[in-house]
Design an enzyme around this catalytic site. Structure first.
Site, PDB file in Angstrom:
ATOM      1  N   LYS A 217       0.924  -1.360  -0.011  1.00 31.57           N
ATOM      2  CA  LYS A 217      -0.018  -0.074  -0.219  1.00 31.57           C
ATOM      3  C   LYS A 217       1.073   1.293  -0.079  1.00 31.57           C
ATOM      4  O   LYS A 217       0.850   2.227  -0.694  1.00 31.57           O
ATOM      5  CB  LYS A 217      -0.950   0.254   1.273  1.00 31.57           C
ATOM      6  CG  LYS A 217      -2.010  -0.870   1.167  1.00 31.57           C
ATOM      7  CD  LYS A 217      -2.898  -1.302   2.288  1.00 31.57           C
ATOM      8  CE  LYS A 217      -3.853  -2.294   2.334  1.00 31.57           C
ATOM      9  NZ  LYS A 217      -4.569  -2.603   3.528  1.00 31.57           N
TER      10      LYS A 217
ATOM     11  N   GLN B 233      -4.302  -0.919   9.342  1.00 31.37           N
ATOM     12  CA  GLN B 233      -4.440  -2.211   9.191  1.00 31.37           C
ATOM     13  C   GLN B 233      -4.844  -3.177  10.071  1.00 31.37           C
ATOM     14  O   GLN B 233      -4.543  -3.176  11.382  1.00 31.37           O
ATOM     15  CB  GLN B 233      -2.792  -2.705   8.641  1.00 31.37           C
ATOM     16  CG  GLN B 233      -2.874  -3.882   7.875  1.00 31.37           C
ATOM     17  CD  GLN B 233      -3.433  -4.047   6.758  1.00 31.37           C
ATOM     18  OE1 GLN B 233      -3.550  -2.888   5.929  1.00 31.37           O
ATOM     19  NE2 GLN B 233      -3.802  -5.151   6.225  1.00 31.37           N
TER      20      GLN B 233
ATOM     21  N   ASP C 269     -11.112   3.124   3.803  1.00 34.04           N
ATOM     22  CA  ASP C 269     -11.374   1.832   3.772  1.00 34.04           C
ATOM     23  C   ASP C 269     -12.787   1.584   3.749  1.00 34.04           C
ATOM     24  O   ASP C 269     -13.218   0.332   3.609  1.00 34.04           O
ATOM     25  CB  ASP C 269     -10.966   1.067   5.162  1.00 34.04           C
ATOM     26  CG  ASP C 269      -9.794   0.442   5.284  1.00 34.04           C
ATOM     27  OD1 ASP C 269      -9.216  -0.275   3.895  1.00 34.04           O
ATOM     28  OD2 ASP C 269      -9.038   0.205   6.244  1.00 34.04           O
TER      29      ASP C 269
HETATM   30  N1  GUN Z   1      -6.535  -6.268   6.451  1.00 34.97           N
HETATM   31  C1  GUN Z   1      -7.063  -7.073   5.382  1.00 34.97           C
HETATM   32  N2  GUN Z   1      -7.532  -6.404   4.277  1.00 34.97           N
HETATM   33  C2  GUN Z   1      -7.705  -5.049   5.068  1.00 34.97           C
HETATM   34  C3  GUN Z   1      -8.050  -3.860   4.340  1.00 34.97           C
HETATM   35  O1  GUN Z   1      -8.568  -3.783   3.476  1.00 34.97           O
HETATM   36  N3  GUN Z   1      -8.157  -2.787   5.243  1.00 34.97           N
HETATM   37  C4  GUN Z   1      -7.360  -2.903   6.312  1.00 34.97           C
HETATM   38  N4  GUN Z   1      -7.403  -1.547   7.093  1.00 34.97           N
HETATM   39  N5  GUN Z   1      -6.888  -3.798   7.045  1.00 34.97           N
HETATM   40  C5  GUN Z   1      -7.124  -5.024   6.183  1.00 34.97           C
END
Ligand code: GUN
Length: 302
Positions: free
Chosen positions: A54, A98, A121
């Site tokens: 990311k 995350q 998100d």
């Molecule tokens: N953990 C696994 N997928 C995601 C996601 O799309 N966003 C976040 N914040 N954590 C995750």
């Protein structure tokens, strides 16, 4: 019949090119770039690799990326304070914490603390509500279901009046995707059935599907004989079924398997998504899109 493979890596590349171009245009015109904060708590290997990707992607888009690493034993209050710091920072347009978080931290409390207008998100209840209301209310659709809708639309797969069966009722994928595909409008208008592993006669529901989305997190759950010939099968499963040594890096990597038997289903379906390389790459593209859109909302461009 040999299904067409929907290549998530290719579609992601095209979307990221568009985002990069638009970011440069906004920078030239308004002198600002999207700001994204990624907060990682601890060192869960899967989370580290997701966050690293990311961060790298945001940087390559020309975003201002701030990476925050907090130790696994940080307190809930320390994490809340960090979120608040960036809620108040005007140069930040997106905040991502995350998941999963260590057990001693209440995930909901953290998600609820993020400013809904920076929740790229789309996990905050305000954004879940906006998605349910649909239309102009929607601000940040959650990235994985948004990626699936984008894939279907870019491949010109008809959703209008189509029978869509989604297997898996998670807040992250199944529930929001059902909402997005049943709404009125172009690239939606589907007849959606949301089922799960406890559904009576799961097979008969799947057999009706023009678009079958497997998002239950169970390797090989969907049997080839459950797929209607010519259907589009979207596999969201990312199941770690073992480890292997990567030929490229010589390091141990997870062996990933979807919720469907890709090889067998490819002989029946019209379209299929591979695992890895299908839905997975789309999630990051949509995160970048939500972050850019956050800035565009602020500038009154959308
Ligand atoms: N953990 C696994 N997928 C995601 C996601 O799309 N966003 C976040 N914040 N954590 C995750």
């Amino acid at each position: 019949m040999q299904a067409e493979i929907i290549n998530g890596l290719e579609i992601r590349k095209a979307i990221l090119e568009e985002i990069k171009t638009e970011t440069a245009e906004i920078k030239a015109k308004y002198g600002v770039v999207p700001g994204l904060v990624t907060i990682l708590v601890g060192e869960n290997p899967a989370s580290v690799s997701y966050v690293t990707l990311k961060v790298k992607t945001a940087e390559s888009m020309g975003f201002n990326e701030i990476q925050v690493n907090m130790s696994a034993d940080c307190t809930e209050q320390e994490l809340l304070d960090m979120v608040e710091k960036y809620n108040k920072d005007d140069s930040v347009h997106g905040i991502l914490v995350q998941l999963p978080l260590p057990k001693h931290i209440d995930e909901n409390k953290i998600i609820y603390a993020i400013d809904p207008d920076k929740d790229v998100d789309g996990f905050h209840p305000v954004n879940v509500g906006r998605l349910c209301l649909g239309g102009e209310h929607v601000k940040f659709p959650p990235c994985t279901p948004a990626g699936i809708v984008e894939m279907l639309n870019r491949k010109n797969i008809n959703t209008n009046g189509a029978e869509v069966v989604i297997v898996g009722r998670s807040n992250l994928v199944g529930k929001p995707l059902a909402n997005m595909l049943c709404r009125k409008g172009k690239g939606a208008n589907a007849t959606v059935t949301l089922v799960h592993t406890g559904t009576k006669d799961l097979a008969s529901h799947c057999r009706r599907a023009d678009i079958l989305v497997a998002a239950a997190g169970c390797p090989d759950l969907i049997k080839p004989e459950w797929v209607k010939p010519g259907a589009c099968v979207i596999d969201v499963g990312v199941n770690r079924v073992g480890e292997k040594i990567s030929e490229k890096t010589g390091k141990k990597v997870a062996i990933l398997k979807g919720d469907t038997d890709f090889e067998a289903i490819s002989k029946i379906a019209g379209y299929v998504t591979p695992v890895p390389g299908g839905v997975g790459p789309m999630t990051i593209a949509m995160l970048m899109k939500n972050t850019l859109n956050s800035l565009k909302f602020k500038l009154g461009l959308i």
